[in-house]
Motif scaffolding. Structure first.
Motif, short mmCIF file in Angstrom:
data_model
loop_
_atom_site.label_atom_id
_atom_site.label_comp_id
_atom_site.label_asym_id
_atom_site.label_seq_id
_atom_site.Cartn_x
_atom_site.Cartn_y
_atom_site.Cartn_z
N TYR A 153 19.85 -15.78 -39.38
CA TYR A 153 19.62 -17.04 -38.66
C TYR A 153 18.15 -17.42 -38.73
O TYR A 153 17.79 -18.60 -38.89
N GLY A 154 17.29 -16.43 -38.59
CA GLY A 154 15.85 -16.71 -38.62
C GLY A 154 15.41 -17.29 -39.95
O GLY A 154 14.60 -18.22 -40.00
N LYS A 155 15.95 -16.73 -41.01
CA LYS A 155 15.58 -17.24 -42.34
C LYS A 155 15.96 -18.71 -42.47
O LYS A 155 15.19 -19.51 -42.99
N GLU A 156 17.14 -19.04 -41.98
CA GLU A 156 17.59 -20.44 -42.07
C GLU A 156 16.64 -21.39 -41.34
O GLU A 156 16.46 -22.52 -41.73
N LEU A 157 16.05 -20.88 -40.25
CA LEU A 157 15.22 -21.75 -39.41
C LEU A 157 13.74 -21.70 -39.78
O LEU A 157 12.95 -22.50 -39.28
N GLY A 158 13.38 -20.75 -40.63
CA GLY A 158 11.98 -20.67 -41.02
C GLY A 158 11.16 -19.70 -40.19
O GLY A 158 9.93 -19.72 -40.24
N SER A 159 11.81 -18.88 -39.40
CA SER A 159 11.08 -17.84 -38.68
C SER A 159 10.61 -16.79 -39.66
O SER A 159 11.13 -16.69 -40.79
N LYS A 160 9.61 -16.02 -39.25
CA LYS A 160 9.06 -15.01 -40.16
C LYS A 160 9.00 -13.63 -39.52
O LYS A 160 8.32 -12.73 -40.02
N SER A 161 9.66 -13.47 -38.40
CA SER A 161 9.57 -12.16 -37.75
C SER A 161 10.76 -11.91 -36.84
O SER A 161 11.40 -12.83 -36.33
N LEU A 162 11.02 -10.62 -36.65
CA LEU A 162 12.10 -10.17 -35.79
C LEU A 162 11.51 -9.28 -34.70
O LEU A 162 10.79 -8.32 -35.01
N THR A 163 11.82 -9.62 -33.46
CA THR A 163 11.39 -8.75 -32.36
C THR A 163 12.55 -7.89 -31.92
O THR A 163 13.61 -8.41 -31.56
N VAL A 164 12.35 -6.58 -31.96
CA VAL A 164 13.39 -5.66 -31.50
C VAL A 164 12.95 -5.05 -30.18
O VAL A 164 12.00 -4.27 -30.14
N TRP A 165 13.60 -5.49 -29.12
CA TRP A 165 13.40 -4.80 -27.86
C TRP A 165 14.67 -4.05 -27.54
O TRP A 165 15.74 -4.63 -27.41
N LEU A 166 14.55 -2.75 -27.43
CA LEU A 166 15.70 -1.91 -27.12
C LEU A 166 15.59 -1.45 -25.68
O LEU A 166 14.54 -0.95 -25.25
N SER A 167 16.67 -1.59 -24.95
CA SER A 167 16.69 -1.01 -23.61
C SER A 167 17.16 0.44 -23.68
O SER A 167 17.29 1.10 -22.66
N ASP A 168 17.40 0.93 -24.87
CA ASP A 168 17.92 2.29 -25.06
C ASP A 168 17.09 3.32 -24.30
O ASP A 168 15.86 3.26 -24.31
N GLY A 169 17.80 4.25 -23.71
CA GLY A 169 17.13 5.30 -22.95
C GLY A 169 18.16 6.04 -22.14
O GLY A 169 19.34 6.10 -22.53
N SER A 170 17.72 6.59 -21.02
CA SER A 170 18.66 7.32 -20.18
C SER A 170 18.31 7.11 -18.72
O SER A 170 17.18 6.81 -18.38
N THR A 171 19.31 7.28 -17.89
CA THR A 171 19.13 7.05 -16.47
C THR A 171 19.06 8.36 -15.69
O THR A 171 18.60 8.38 -14.56
N PHE A 172 19.47 9.44 -16.31
CA PHE A 172 19.44 10.73 -15.62
C PHE A 172 18.96 11.84 -16.56
O PHE A 172 19.26 11.81 -17.76
N PRO A 173 18.25 12.82 -16.00
CA PRO A 173 17.88 13.99 -16.79
C PRO A 173 19.12 14.60 -17.43
O PRO A 173 20.17 14.70 -16.80
N GLY A 174 18.98 15.00 -18.67
CA GLY A 174 20.09 15.62 -19.38
C GLY A 174 20.98 14.65 -20.11
O GLY A 174 21.77 15.06 -20.95
N GLN A 175 20.88 13.38 -19.77
CA GLN A 175 21.80 12.41 -20.37
C GLN A 175 21.69 12.37 -21.88
O GLN A 175 22.69 12.25 -22.57
N LEU A 176 20.48 12.45 -22.37
CA LEU A 176 20.37 12.43 -23.83
C LEU A 176 19.33 13.44 -24.31
O LEU A 176 18.51 13.93 -23.55
N ASN A 177 19.41 13.71 -25.58
CA ASN A 177 18.44 14.56 -26.26
C ASN A 177 17.36 13.64 -26.79
O ASN A 177 17.61 12.79 -27.64
N PHE A 178 16.13 13.79 -26.24
CA PHE A 178 15.06 12.85 -26.59
C PHE A 178 14.81 12.80 -28.10
O PHE A 178 14.58 11.73 -28.66
N ARG A 179 14.82 13.96 -28.72
CA ARG A 179 14.50 14.01 -30.15
C ARG A 179 15.57 13.30 -30.97
O ARG A 179 15.27 12.48 -31.83
#
Lengths: 424, 424, 424, 424
Positions: C161-187
Motif C-alpha cells: 500500500y505504501g508503494k502505491e501511495l509514494g511512502s518510503k518507509s515502514l514503521t514497525v511497532w511491536l507490542s510483543d512481550g510478556s505480562t508475567f515472569p516465565g511467560q516467554l523465553n527472552f532469547r
C-alpha cells in the motif's frame, strides 16, 4: 573581598542601552510590568551557609579554591551574591557548623551586607566528634530515650543561637528511617519522632515557626520517618499552629506532582516554604531550573495563586531558600544561576493572565488554559528581572561582573586554594 | 583472627540432627538434590576488598570497629567469611587502595585462606593525593588528551598488579558523565572513552577479559557516558572478543527488567558477570536479596537457562561478585547474608522444572509457567544450601558461629575500635 | 471543510502590525534569523491518521464530534492543519485502518492539500475481525511459526500500500512481550522477532527504510521484546543498512536521558526519527511540549548538533511525526499546539550559540555551557516561528483562526456529532 | 456449572498422602501451626465482579470464552472459586454494571454459594449511554455543580442497592483529575470533591463505612484529585469516623514504601483495606504476588502487627479484595493464583517470630531483624495454606481441579465462546 558599587555600576553602564531596549519591549508586552518589578525587588532568597563550598558525593569531592573558612567568610560570600543580584538578602545557618562565637559581631557583619538570618538548621544526621550518643540508628525516632533527648536538646540549643541572631524559625530535617525491612517499627518510630518534635515545639518562642521537612529516601534506603508531605502534615497538624511543612524539590518519588502538593499545603495553611534545587534522578541538588524549568514555573504558578487567595505576602509569609550542592561548578556562580532561575519563574507566574485562566478552567477549556500558561512561560522576562536587579542596586549581568572582577581569583588569594567549607 | 575448624564443627554438631531432617525432606521433594549441591559447592562469590568496612553516604558515615587496616587484614576478613560459608573463595581488589607491597607474600596469604584473585578494579572516579591531573570532569571521556592518558596508564598499571597476583580480568567502572545539560558533547565523550578503552584493551594479556560496567546515574546526575547496557554493549562490541558487559543490579533506571538484559547479553556472548546487591530507590547497595528476592531468582533463572544453552560452566565462565555498602550492619555479617541470598536464588533456579517450563511456554500457558517459577521460588531450599556448606567444610549456620565466636569483638581487640577501611 | 486563503489572510492582517514589531525585535536579538526562518519553513511534521479522533484509556473514552469517518476525511483534517500552520505537510497511515480503496484518488486528494505520505504503520498488536490467528501472545515473537508468518505477510502488505501511495518507509511497532515472569523465553523471543523482521526487511524496496520502534512497557507489563534503544539497535544492526531505530518520547523508563540516546543513535547512523509527544508518568501521549518543554529543546539541540556533524538535511533525513492521544482536547487543536511546540524547540536549538558552546565544553566551563543553553531556551522565538508560518502561507495564530472560523462546528455539521475515528 | 463436593474430594484423595507429609513437616517447624490454620480459614478475599472476564488495555483486548454474561453468572463464577479454595467467600459489585433486577433472588443465589456482599463500587469515571451530563472533566470535582450532583446521586443510588444486598460499605474511586497543567485549580477541585463526598457521607447508613481510594495517575496523566494516601487521609479525616482510606497496591508512584503507608493508616485508625494486585511499572493490575512477593509479605507483616496492636480482627475489621485485570490468563485461574499468593503471604506473616523481632528492633540489631523476616518468608508454608483449604472443604490443589474438571470448557459450552463480561 567586597564588590564596590562602582564596579557594578561600570558594568551596568556598558549594558544599559541594550537593556533599556529589551526592558521597553517586554514592558510593552505585558500589562503589569511595574507591579512585577516591585514584587521582584521585595523577593529575597535565603542562601544556606553550607552551599558556599564545593559539594560532593559518596564517591568523592573535587574542591575548588577560596572557599569560606569561617562564618564570617560565609557572610562575606553571601554579601557578594547580594551585592550582585540584590535578591540574596538572607542567610540560613546550620548548627553545629556555624556556631557564632559572638552573636552581636555576626549580626553586625550581616547587617553591613544587608543580610538577615533566615531559618536555623539543626543536624542530627551526623555524629559530631564530641557527641555522647550516636545517631547511627536515628535521632528523634530512636528506640533509646536518651538519644531522643540528645536530639531534642540539640534543637533547643539551635533555637537559642537563632534567637540571638534574630532568626524566627527552625528547620528540622531528620534523616531518621531505616535501611532494611524489619529494622524498625514504623508506628513506634512515628510516635517517638512526634514526641521528640513536641518537646522541641514546646521550646519554640511564640513568634517562631517550626518547619518539618520531608524526604522520600537517602541516606536511609528503605524507609524515612518523615517521608512524604502526608507524613509531614500529620506531624505538623498534631504539633500545632506554629508547625509547618517544608518542601524540598528533590525530596520526592519519581514523577511526583509537586505543584499539587504545594497547592494543598497552602490550602491547609501549612506550607512553610521551599528548599529550591533541581534534579533528574533523586535528590541530585542541582542548580535551580537547570533540568525542569517548566515544573519550577508551575510551582510558582500555584504559589502565587494560593498565596493571593489567602492574602499572603509573597516576600514574607513563606520561607524561600536554595538547598543545592555544587559538585562541578563554582558555588557562587551556581547560586547566581539558581537565584536567576527563581526570579524568572516568579516573574513568569506574575505575568500570567490569571482571570483568563480562571475563565478557561470554568469552561473546561483545556486548550486555552495551556495556551495561557505557555504564553507566560514562553515570554522572555529576563529584562524585567534585570530591571528589578538594577533598581535594587545590583548588576544587570551578575555572572559577567563576577568573572570580570575576578571574584573567585581574589577569594583564592585571600583564603588559599586548599580551603574546604563545611557542608555536604 | 582465624576461625578454627573445630569451632565450626562444634557448632555444626549442635545443629546437625535438625539439619539432617530438613535436608532429607527437601531432597525428597526435588529430583536433583545431589546435582544441585555439587553446583552450589563449586559456586564461589568474590568479595570486594572495599566492602569489608562500614560504608557511608554523602551525609555521613557511622563506623563500627575492627575494620581491616591493610590488604593483609582484608584477606584475613574474607578468609573468615570463606571458612564460614565455603562460598567466598575469591577477592576483588581495588587499585590504588590495595596496591600490594610484595605480590608473592599476598598471593601466599590468600592461598592459605583458599582465596583466588578475581577481577581487578581501577579507580578514575576520585583524585588521589599525588595525582597530576584531576578527574573532576571525567577520565576516559575527558576533553584533555593528557587526562585520558593518565586514566589509561592507571588502568594498565592495574593490569600489571593483577598479573602479579594471578587475576585474569579488569573491571572498568567509569563515573564519567555530566551533571548539567550542555556540559559535554555526548558523541565526543563516547568516542574519547572508546579510544581510551581501546588503549587499555591493547594492553590486556591474551588470557584476560575486560569488563565494562554501566550505570545510569550517580555520581553524575545528568548523563553517564557508559550509562546503560546498550551503551556498554556498543563499547564492548567495538573493542573486541575480550571485552564484556558487567551488570550491577543497582545501576538501572526504575523498573528496568534486568533479567531480560541478562538473557540478551548472554545471547550475544557478551555478559561478563555480576555485581550483586539490592536496592529500592537507586544504587542503594543494600544486602543482596533484602528487598527484591524474587527478582534475584528471576535473574538466576535466566543465567542458568542462558548458560546451559551455551554450555557454559556456571562456576567459572562468568564473574560473580558482591558490590554492596554496609551502612548500618556489621560488614562481615552483611556479606554472610548476601552470599546466603545468592546461594538460595541459585539453588531455586537449579530445581526449577525447566522442561515443563519450555512446554508451558510453547503452549502459551502463562498460568502454568508462573506456577513452575513460583513452585521453585516457594520451595524452602535453605537445607540444601546448608548441606553444600557443610560438605565444603563450612558452618551450617555461619551467622551464629560468627556471633557465638565473637569474631567482631576479637577483631576490635586486634585492630582497635577506631579503624576505618578504605572504600566508599 | 476547506479553509480559504482569505480567511487566513484576513486574520493575519489583524495581527500583522503587532507581529512585525515582535519579529523585528527578535530578529535584532539573534544573528541568524533569516536562516532559521528558512529552516523552519522546510521543516514538516507528519500527522498520524489515528490521532485525528478522540483518544481513550482502558477506563473509557469521551468522544467529541465531527471526527473523520474515512481516509478521505482524515486527509481533509490534516489539510486543515497544514493550511493553518504550513508545517503539517505529511500524513502517516495505519493499516488496516487506512486501506485506500483507490490509491490514485487518495494520492491526488493528498496532493491537493499539499500533503505527502510519510511512514506506513503496520498493526500486529490487535486482532482484526477476519484474522485467522490471534496476536494475544505476540506476533513476530510468537512461538508458532504460522502466527509469525501472518505478521510478516501483513507487514509486506503494508509496504505494498505504501508503494502505491509514494511512502518510503515502514514503521514497525511491536507490542510483543510478556505480562508475567516465565511467560516467554527472552532469547527465543528475540530470535523469532529477528527472523520475522528479516523476512519483512527482505521485502523492502531498495529506496525504503524500515523503522524499528522500541517501548519499555504497555500493553505488556513484564517485558517487551523490543524494549529499549539498545534492543532496537541490536535488531537494526543485524538487519542491515535500511533498518533504523525509531524514538518515541513516551517509550522510556522513568528519568531516561533521551537526548543522549538520540546523540548516540545519530553517531551510529541509526536514528530513524521521532514520534513526538509528552508525558509525566508513562506513555501518556500528551501534547508535545506540555510537560517537559526543556527536555524537548535538549533533544532538538542534540538533533541539530548531530545532524550537522553528519551533514544531514534537517528536513528530509529523519522522519518527524507526532504520536499523541487526545483525551480531553479537540484533536485538531491539540495537534496545532504540538506542532507549535516542536517548531519553537527547533527554532531555539537553531539560535543556540554553538561555537561558544563547543568552547565552553572544551574548557569544562559548565556554568557558561548552561548559560548558552538557557539563553537560547529563554529567548522568545514565537515571532520567528510565526514569521515562518506567514511566509509559508499559514496563519499567524492558527488556533484563533480555527476557533474564529468555527472549524469544529462545521465539521460536526458535515460529519455529525457521534462519529468516532479509528485509533486508540 | 457447579463443582460437586465429590470432584474436589476425589482430587484431594489423590494428593492426600503427599500433603500429609508436607503438612506434618511444616507443622513441626513452627510453633503455631494450628492457630495459623484457623486464621487462614477465617480469612476471606472478596472477588470483584468485573474481574471475571478478560481485561484489556487501550491497545486492545483478547477475550477468551465462557465469560459471565450476567450478575447471576458472575456469582456462579465466584461460587466456583470459593468451592475450590474456600477463601473467596465474598463478592464486590460495581454499579451500574451489576444492578440486580431482584435483590432477594440475587441474595439467595449468593447465599447458596456461601458468598456475602462486600463493598459496593460506584462508577463516575465513564459515561453511561443514558447519562445526562458527562464526566469527561471529572465528577465530584467538576466545576459544574450539576455534574457533581449527578455523581453524588449515583453514589447514593449505589448505597441503596448495597443495602438491599446486605453490603456494609461503599468504595469511591474517582478518576477525577487533570491531564494538562492549568486544566484545573487544585484547591477548588479538592474542595468540590470534599463537598461532594460529604453529601454522600451524609447518606451513609450508620453501620456503613465509606472507602476513599487514591491513585497517583491514570486515566488522568497530570494530576489526580485523590492522588495519594496523604490526600485520601485529608478527605477521610474531614469526613468523619465512617470514612477510611483504601489502598490499591498499584496506585503509587515508583518505589513507594507501601508497607509504611499501611502502618501509618492503621496507626491513625483510618485504613479501610486493600485492593490486591501486583505491578512492575504502573497500575498493571497483575496477579497478586507475581512480581514482588516479598513486598506483599512485608505489607502483611505490617497488617498483622498493626491490627494486633489495635486488637482488630484480621478477618473482619478490614476489607480484603482483589482488583486485577486478566489480559493473558484465564480470569478464574488468575484469581486462584492471586488468592493463593495472598494466603501464603498472610501465613508467612503469622509465623513470623514477632517477639524476637521486637527485641531485635529494640537492640538496633538490623541483621537479626532481617534474619527473622527472611526466615518467615523463606519457609515453605504452602502445606499450611493447603491444610486450611482442606478443612474448609476446598481443594488441595485448586488449579488442578479446575483444569481436570474442564471448568472453562464447560463454561464455554454453557455460555458460548464469544461472551464478554463487563469490566475494564
Amino acid at each position: 573581598m567586597i564588590l564596590g558599587k562602582e564596579q557594578i555600576e561600570d558594568s551596568n553602564q556598558e549594558n544599559l542601552s541594550r537593556h533599556k531596549k529589551n526592558h521597553e519591549f517586554i514592558s510593552d508586552q505585558i500589562n503589569n510590568a511595574e507591579e512585577v518589578i516591585k514584587k521582584l525587588i521585595d523577593f529575597q532568597v535565603a542562601i544556606p551557609s553550607w552551599a558556599l563550598g564545593t559539594g560532593g558525593t559518596r564517591f568523592g569531592r573535587f574542591p575548588g579554591g577560596g572557599e569560606p573558612r569561617s562564618l564570617e567568610e560565609k557572610i562575606e560570600d553571601i554579601g557578594l551574591l547580594h551585592a550582585l543580584n540584590g535578591s540574596s538578602g538572607a542567610i540560613s545557618l546550620h548548627i553545629p557548623w556555624d556556631i557564632p562565637e559572638d552573636s552581636d559581631v555576626i549580626k553586625n557583619l550581616a547587617a553591613q551586607h544587608g543580610l538577615r538570618f533566615d531559618a536555623m538548621n539543626s543536624n542530627t544526621f551526623q555524629d559530631q566528634p564530641d557527641q555522647k550518643l550516636s545517631y547511627k540508628f536515628g535521632s528523634m525516632q530512636h528506640v533509646d530515650k536518651a538519644v531522643r533527648k540528645q536530639a531534642v536538646d540539640h534543637n533547643i540549643e539551635v533555637i537559642k543561637y537563632g534567637k540571638e541572631l534574630g532568626s524566627k524559625s527552625l528547620t528540622v530535617w531528620l534523616s531518621d528511617g531505616s535501611t532494611f525491612p524489619g529494622q524498625l517499627n514504623f508506628r513506634k518510630a512515628f510516635l517517638n519522632t512526634l514526641e521528640s518534635l513536641r518537646e522541641v515545639y514546646a521550646a519554640l518562642p511564640p513568634d517562631w515557626k517550626m518547619f518539618v521537612e520531608y524526604k522520600a529516601y537517602e541516606p536511609n534506603f528503605y524507609s524515612t520517618t518523615v517521608g512524604d508531605w502526608g507524613q509531614s502534615l500529620l506531624y505538623t497538624s498534631k504539633l500545632g499552629p506554629q508547625a509547618y511543612t517544608l518542601v524540598d524539590l528533590g525530596h520526592h518519588l519519581p514523577n511526583a506532582n509537586i505543584e499539587q502538593i504545594v497547592a494543598l499545603l497552602l490550602m491547609e495553611g501549612k506550607l512553610a516554604g521551599f528548599h529550591f534545587n533541581d534534579s533528574k534522578y533523586g535528590d541530585d541538588d542541582l542548580t535551580v531550573g537547570s533540568i525542569k524549568p517548566y515544573q519550577l514555573f508551575l510551582i510558582f504558578n500555584e504559589l502565587v495563586e494560593g498565596m493571593d487567595a489567602r492574602n499572603m505576602n509573597h516576600a514574607n509569609d513563606l520561607a524561600w531558600m536554595i538547598d543545592a550542592s555544587h559538585n562541578v561548578k563554582d558555588p557562587l556562580e551556581d547560586l547566581l544561576q539558581s537565584v536567576e532561575a527563581i526570579m524568572i519563574a516568579y516573574a513568569q507566574s506574575l505575568i500570567l493572565e490569571r482571570k483568563k485562566l480562571v475563565e478557561a478552567q470554568n469552561n473546561n477549556d483545556v486548550v486555552t488554559a495551556q495556551e495561557i500558561l505557555q504564553k507566560a512561560f514562553r515570554t522572555d522576562v529576563r529584562a524585567i528581572v534585570a530591571e528589578a536587579r538594577l533598581r535594587a542596586g545590583g548588576a544587570l549581568n551578575p555572572l559577567s561582573v563576577f568573572r570580570n572582577e575576578k571574584v573567585r581569583e581574589n577569594l583564592i588569594k585571600e583564603r588559599g586554594s586548599k580551603t574546604t567549607a563545611t557542608g555536604l
